[in-house]
Design a protein around this motif. Structure first.
Motif, PDB file in Angstrom:
ATOM      1  N   GLU A   1       0.825  -1.205   0.000  1.00 24.77           N
ATOM      2  CA  GLU A   1       0.000   0.000   0.000  1.00 24.77           C
ATOM      3  C   GLU A   1       0.859   1.255   0.000  1.00 24.77           C
ATOM      4  O   GLU A   1       0.535   2.249  -0.665  1.00 24.77           O
ATOM      5  N   ILE A   2       1.962   1.220   0.739  1.00 26.14           N
ATOM      6  CA  ILE A   2       2.845   2.382   0.812  1.00 26.14           C
ATOM      7  C   ILE A   2       3.474   2.658  -0.545  1.00 26.14           C
ATOM      8  O   ILE A   2       3.500   3.803  -1.017  1.00 26.14           O
ATOM      9  N   ILE A   3       3.953   1.629  -1.219  1.00 23.59           N
ATOM     10  CA  ILE A   3       4.588   1.807  -2.523  1.00 23.59           C
ATOM     11  C   ILE A   3       3.569   2.310  -3.545  1.00 23.59           C
ATOM     12  O   ILE A   3       3.863   3.200  -4.351  1.00 23.59           O
ATOM     13  N   THR A   4       2.366   1.754  -3.499  1.00 21.19           N
ATOM     14  CA  THR A   4       1.326   2.207  -4.424  1.00 21.19           C
ATOM     15  C   THR A   4       0.987   3.666  -4.192  1.00 21.19           C
ATOM     16  O   THR A   4       0.825   4.445  -5.142  1.00 21.19           O
ATOM     17  N   SER A   5       0.892   4.073  -2.940  1.00 20.64           N
ATOM     18  CA  SER A   5       0.574   5.473  -2.624  1.00 20.64           C
ATOM     19  C   SER A   5       1.701   6.405  -3.054  1.00 20.64           C
ATOM     20  O   SER A   5       1.440   7.516  -3.539  1.00 20.64           O
ATOM     21  N   ILE A   6       2.937   5.982  -2.882  1.00 19.93           N
ATOM     22  CA  ILE A   6       4.068   6.811  -3.307  1.00 19.93           C
ATOM     23  C   ILE A   6       4.028   7.022  -4.816  1.00 19.93           C
ATOM     24  O   ILE A   6       4.191   8.139  -5.316  1.00 19.93           O
ATOM     25  N   LEU A   7       3.793   5.958  -5.564  1.00 16.51           N
ATOM     26  CA  LEU A   7       3.745   6.060  -7.016  1.00 16.51           C
ATOM     27  C   LEU A   7       2.560   6.887  -7.498  1.00 16.51           C
ATOM     28  O   LEU A   7       2.567   7.391  -8.619  1.00 16.51           O
ATOM     29  N   TYR A   8       1.553   7.037  -6.640  1.00 12.21           N
ATOM     30  CA  TYR A   8       0.391   7.835  -7.009  1.00 12.21           C
ATOM     31  C   TYR A   8       0.535   9.299  -6.607  1.00 12.21           C
ATOM     32  O   TYR A   8      -0.300  10.122  -6.946  1.00 12.21           O
ATOM     33  N   GLY A   9       1.621   9.632  -5.888  1.00  8.28           N
ATOM     34  CA  GLY A   9       1.891  11.025  -5.554  1.00  8.28           C
ATOM     35  C   GLY A   9       1.924  11.347  -4.084  1.00  8.28           C
ATOM     36  O   GLY A   9       2.234  12.479  -3.718  1.00  8.28           O
ATOM     37  N   SER A  10       1.600  10.384  -3.233  1.00  9.05           N
ATOM     38  CA  SER A  10       1.639  10.663  -1.790  1.00  9.05           C
ATOM     39  C   SER A  10       3.085  10.714  -1.295  1.00  9.05           C
ATOM     40  O   SER A  10       4.004  10.180  -1.918  1.00  9.05           O
ATOM     41  N   ILE A  11       3.273  11.333  -0.135  1.00  9.53           N
ATOM     42  CA  ILE A  11       4.591  11.444   0.505  1.00  9.53           C
ATOM     43  C   ILE A  11       4.628  10.491   1.683  1.00  9.53           C
ATOM     44  O   ILE A  11       3.766  10.553   2.567  1.00  9.53           O
ATOM     45  N   ALA A  12       5.577   9.591   1.685  1.00  9.18           N
ATOM     46  CA  ALA A  12       5.705   8.606   2.757  1.00  9.18           C
ATOM     47  C   ALA A  12       6.692   9.122   3.798  1.00  9.18           C
ATOM     48  O   ALA A  12       7.820   9.505   3.464  1.00  9.18           O
ATOM     49  N   LEU A  13       6.281   9.139   5.067  1.00 11.54           N
ATOM     50  CA  LEU A  13       7.136   9.535   6.184  1.00 11.54           C
ATOM     51  C   LEU A  13       7.330   8.325   7.092  1.00 11.54           C
ATOM     52  O   LEU A  13       6.381   7.825   7.690  1.00 11.54           O
ATOM     53  N   ILE A  14       8.578   7.845   7.175  1.00 18.55           N
ATOM     54  CA  ILE A  14       8.916   6.665   7.967  1.00 18.55           C
ATOM     55  C   ILE A  14       9.679   7.114   9.213  1.00 18.55           C
ATOM     56  O   ILE A  14      10.602   7.927   9.132  1.00 18.55           O
ATOM     57  N   ILE A  15       9.271   6.567  10.360  1.00 14.40           N
ATOM     58  CA  ILE A  15       9.865   6.930  11.651  1.00 14.40           C
ATOM     59  C   ILE A  15      10.648   5.732  12.185  1.00 14.40           C
ATOM     60  O   ILE A  15      10.135   4.602  12.201  1.00 14.40           O
ATOM     61  N   ASP A  16      11.846   5.979  12.617  1.00 10.40           N
ATOM     62  CA  ASP A  16      12.654   4.922  13.206  1.00 10.40           C
ATOM     63  C   ASP A  16      12.035   4.481  14.538  1.00 10.40           C
ATOM     64  O   ASP A  16      11.723   5.307  15.401  1.00 10.40           O
ATOM     65  N   GLY A  17      11.818   3.190  14.684  1.00 13.33           N
ATOM     66  CA  GLY A  17      11.214   2.651  15.883  1.00 13.33           C
ATOM     67  C   GLY A  17       9.731   2.386  15.753  1.00 13.33           C
ATOM     68  O   GLY A  17       9.125   1.812  16.657  1.00 13.33           O
TER      69      GLY A  17
END
Length: 522
Positions: free
Chosen positions: A131-147
């Motif tokens: 879902e994250i990869i699909t959203s990124i390719l559609y224009g969304s910005i993914a924010l990943i937090i360590d932990g």
């Protein structure tokens, strides 16, 4: 300690890869490096995919954002994400003064980022890498937090659409100068502005197996038949195709009879036409990336109507509509009637006209059918060439080409003068039809009608007309008879059929739609 952390990261990475291979859907880890590696393995080879790592303020909490260059909003990233997150933990710094920076709880960090740091409207949480990869390719910005094993998906992508202008395919003299564009959000906003009605329901879907697109159906919840809405939703859900470039794909995949030459779903670029259909109890389908909305169900008389019919007074609108029906008949049967008279029924032609026609056909070596086919095919080739060329060249080609070819064919003795007139009147009549796809259907059936006329004369024309009527009577669009209100006969709906009655007389909605509120005027 560092060795233990490296072993732990390696074990989590192996577990993640094994989970991905077994169920096909990977879940994020709590380690930032593992998550970044997972996403880089999938889409990191693309040059437009950007990765940006940074720390949360003065802490050692690592963050990373992933976005598509040109598709994601860089102003949103710089001013509302990175600048806020890199400024630090102002609200919880006092609470954690007694604790070391590396002991900050990931849950506390996540809640702070979500509720106090990110100044954006659209935020979604997800732990599925697919879902994250699909959203990124559609224009969304993914924010990943360590932990944290959950990722923030921010925004819906930066959409660049053309200006809202008047639709070229459905021009009117009087009426709104606004048309749909390729952006789905712009189109739904146009619908909302067209009529401020709280009962306007817009239900979203995602369509496409390999390349997903957003699609919405719009209807009036207080007017539309629930069975009709349910049927439209079911047909859309049954579509299983890799990609849908345009709404024309949807039209072909949800129609009732794919063997019929007539369109069973109406396509339009005009929001006013869509709103009028919704107020009757119909359903509209709008696809992201296409300026053409679909209206269902549709009847044949809808395809011969223009929105301008309702903007002018009823007398003028009725006259124009009758002329349009006459032009439809000429576009379908003009050449076939000429062939029938010349080949079989010369006695029905006035004597002086017979002598004139015989004189013009004296040097023509072909029978009327071949003569008509030569001219009709030439006109169709010119029409198609004019559509595919640039507009200035296409218009010149259509006018000059038609004149030159017609005059040269007459002088060469290939066709007669009367045949050129018949074909020209037929072509002009086909241009009066408001819907382009209806014109295509009549152009195809015109050749079949010519073959019937060349074999059986006027009896063949009548036979073809009866066969065509029997097909139209059996045809349906989402359960609604295609030639309603003619068959089944509903005299109450004839006020908006061949004639257009005064508006104060059209108090009810079409009975074939089974609307929740039959009356639309008190």
């Amino acid at each position: 300690m560092k060795r233990w952390r490296s072993i732990k990261n390696q074990m989590e990475s192996e577990d993640l890869n094994s989970q991905q291979s077994t169920n096909g859907i990977g879940q994020l880890s709590t380690e930032l490096n593992v998550n970044l590696e997972l996403i880089k393995n999938e889409i990191g080879h693309n040059s437009d995919v950007k990765f940006r790592e940074f720390d949360l303020g003065k802490t050692t909490v690592g963050l990373a954002i992933i976005f598509i260059d040109g598709l994601s909003d860089t102003e949103l990233i710089q001013n509302h994400i990175m600048s806020e997150l890199m400024s630090g933990l102002s609200s919880i710094a006092d609470q954690e003064e007694k604790e070391k920076e590396y002991s900050l709880k990931p849950k506390m960090i996540k809640e702070y980022i979500k509720k106090q740091s990110l100044t954006v409207c659209t935020i979604k949480e997800s732990s599925s890498s697919k879902e994250i990869i699909t959203s990124i390719l559609y224009g969304s910005i993914a924010l990943i937090i360590d932990g944290s094993s959950e990722c923030f998906l921010i925004g819906d992508g930066l959409t660049k659409s053309r200006d809202i202008t008047e639709p070229d395919s459905e021009a009117v003299v009087r009426g709104p100068r606004i048309g749909f564009v390729e952006s789905l959000t712009d189109n739904t906003a146009i619908l909302r502005r067209s009529g401020k009605n709280p009962n306007l329901s817009i239900v979203g879907f995602q369509i496409g197996e390999a390349s997903k697109k957003d699609l919405v159906i719009a209807y009036m919840s207080d007017l539309a038949d629930p069975q009709l809405v349910k049927e439209v939703k079911q047909r859309i859900k049954r579509i299983k195709i890799d990609a849908v470039p345009d709404s024309g794909y949807i039209e072909q995949l949800i129609e009732d009879n794919y063997l019929s030459p007539f369109p069973q779903v109406q396509s339009t670029e005009r929001p006013d036409r869509v709103m009028s259909a919704l107020m009757e109890g119909r359903v509209a389908i709008i696809l992201d990336g296409s300026p053409f909305a679909l209206i269902a169900p549709v009847t044949f008389q809808m395809l011969l109507q223009s929105p301008e019919d309702y903007y002018e007074r009823w007398i003028a609108s009725t006259l124009i509509r009758v002329l349009r029906y006459a032009a439809c008949f000429i576009a379908l049967f003009g050449p076939s009637i000429y062939i029938a008279f010349i080949s079989f029924h010369q006695g029905l032609i006035p004597t002086k006209l017979v002598f004139h026609i015989a004189a013009t056909r004296g040097g023509v070596p072909f029978p009327p059918l071949i003569e008509a086919l030569i001219m009709e095919v030439s006109i169709e080739v010119l029409r198609e060439a004019g559509l595919r060329l640039p507009k200035p060249i296409g218009q010149s080609l259509g006018i000059v080409g038609g004149l030159i070819i017609g005059q040269a064919a007459v002088e060469a003795g290939i066709v007669s003068t009367i045949m050129v007139i018949v074909v020209a009147v037929t072509a002009i009549s086909s241009f009066t039809l408001p819907q382009y796809n209806v014109g295509i259907a009549l152009r195809m059936l015109r050749f079949v009608s010519m073959l019937f006329a060349s074999v059986f004369g006027l009896y063949g024309v009548v036979l073809f007309f009866l066969l065509l009527c029997s097909h139209l009577v059996q045809l349906k669009s989402f359960g609604v008879p295609y030639v309603s209100p003619a068959a089944p006969l509903r005299l109450g709906d004839w006020k908006d059929f061949v004639i257009r009655a005064p508006l104060f007389m059209m108090k009810t909605r079409p009975k074939s739609l089974q609307s929740k509120k039959p009356n639309r005027m008190k």
